[in-house]
Design an enzyme around this catalytic site. Sequence first.
Site, short mmCIF file in Angstrom:
data_model
loop_
_atom_site.label_atom_id
_atom_site.label_comp_id
_atom_site.label_asym_id
_atom_site.label_seq_id
_atom_site.Cartn_x
_atom_site.Cartn_y
_atom_site.Cartn_z
N SER A 139 0.86 -1.04 0.06
CA SER A 139 -0.03 0.07 0.15
C SER A 139 0.94 1.18 0.03
O SER A 139 2.12 1.38 0.14
CB SER A 139 -1.10 -0.12 1.03
OG SER A 139 -0.30 -0.40 2.29
N ASP A 198 -5.68 -7.59 0.47
CA ASP A 198 -5.27 -7.58 -1.01
C ASP A 198 -3.92 -8.12 -1.32
O ASP A 198 -2.81 -7.97 -0.55
CB ASP A 198 -5.36 -6.30 -1.65
CG ASP A 198 -5.32 -6.07 -2.90
OD1 ASP A 198 -5.82 -7.30 -3.73
OD2 ASP A 198 -5.33 -5.23 -3.89
N HIS A 214 -1.49 0.11 -3.65
CA HIS A 214 -2.82 1.07 -3.45
C HIS A 214 -2.43 2.60 -3.23
O HIS A 214 -1.32 2.99 -2.73
CB HIS A 214 -3.21 0.56 -1.80
CG HIS A 214 -3.57 -0.82 -2.00
ND1 HIS A 214 -4.09 -1.55 -0.90
CD2 HIS A 214 -4.09 -1.75 -3.18
CE1 HIS A 214 -4.50 -2.72 -1.26
NE2 HIS A 214 -4.46 -2.92 -2.55
#
Lengths: 197, 274
Positions: free
Chosen positions: A22, A142, A49
């Site tokens: 992320s 994720d 992300h």
Amino acid sequence: MKMKVFIRKNDCMYRAVMIGGSAGSFQVVIKILSSLPRNYPLPVFLSMHRLKHVRSGFVEALSIKSAIPVSEPFDKEQIKPGKAYLAPANYHMYIDLGNRFSLSTEPPVNHSRPSIDLSFSTAAMAYRSKLVGVILSGANKDGALGLKKVKEQGGLCIVQDPKVCDVSTMTEAALQATQVDHVFNVDQIVNFLIKLS
Amino acid sequence: MEPIEIGIVDTRNLLKLLLEEFQYDFNDYSLISLKRRFENSIQLHNMKFADILATRLKEDKSFFDLFLHEISVESTEMFRDPSLWRLLRDEFFPAQIIPGRPFHIWIPSCVSGDELFTLGIVLHECGLADQVSITAGYLSDASLAYIQSGALKLNKMEISTENYKRYQGKHVFADYFQGQGANQTRRMDLLKNLKYLKHNLSLEEVPKGVDLVIFRNRMIYYNQNFSDKISAIIWETLNPAGHLIVGIKELVLPSNVAKTFRLVNENESIYQKK
């Protein structure tokens, strides 16, 4: 000189590196990109992300420190070794057959677009055992399913040690989902990727 | 629960079925996305396997239209890329729309109507809606019904509202809607001079005399040859010096020497017919 590059390419067991994390793993990505040799023989994909509405800034910030060129690919752009590619904001980044990117605006997966799972699983299909997948620090699960796909296709899986992650949700989920090859701290990840060259 | 996954062979079998039974040729579509779209339809109907979907398509012909809607990719939100819509409102439309001369905009391939309704608001806010006619293309009747219902999915509302602020909207975004919560719908009466046009995959039905085509993030689902073919069709429908807007990460390549575009705004991916 050309001959040397050719031999190197053939010597390397892997054809691509896929990194997921992320926005919080930005510093780790900088460390990796700044440490790679300029003639790195593989493409490096970054599925991170990021804020959907912020189109610019991320790739520019990475470019300042990176030893290899960094860009956000266009749809259908050809993949080239020695370059880093960052998934563009608000698009999924797929690795298509024929050595090309394919972008998508399909719904978010795990609340994420780009989805790390989709980048990893499409890369796993395209490169099979010739892919190195790396999951870094992140705040949701994720990437876990994507890394599992890399493993299923015979690729090599690395997860950043959750003990040294800012946020360990992503790495812990990845470790639960699949039997990974290495759990590394940042320096170990960097050294491993350099050795591939 | 893990998402449903079908294989490449399943995907190819479905493609073959769609061509043979319905004469819809998806072979020029990106296989990765199409496979995911088929999985989406299977999941929505709890069908579990590709074979069940194939049987349903063969035995229930009325299902096909809904299936077309389900495999089409919706636009992600309203006012995606706010800076583009701001540019259209403040610079592009005031410069391009000449008083007394009609201006025709075509949006091929509407699925959820987000871009269409965004355009309606932008034209309303620059006070030029009366002078503009819009043709909205759609692939399936289910898509048309959805667009006409004025629905906006709740999960798109938050980002659309944020986008509207970044676009520097002149009003309160909620004022463009009626009703409350899940029953909230778009004020579709805002869209003046709007015609819907049903088309097939190859855009054989096209409007005439178009000044602007908004076709964002659609050609990413095509292969290069098909993208080239569709951009040539768009080129033909455009008036001289007409414009085409595609997605931020799409390129319209100069494949056809006679029918080329030049990039006039790189940041917002605006092309002009040469």
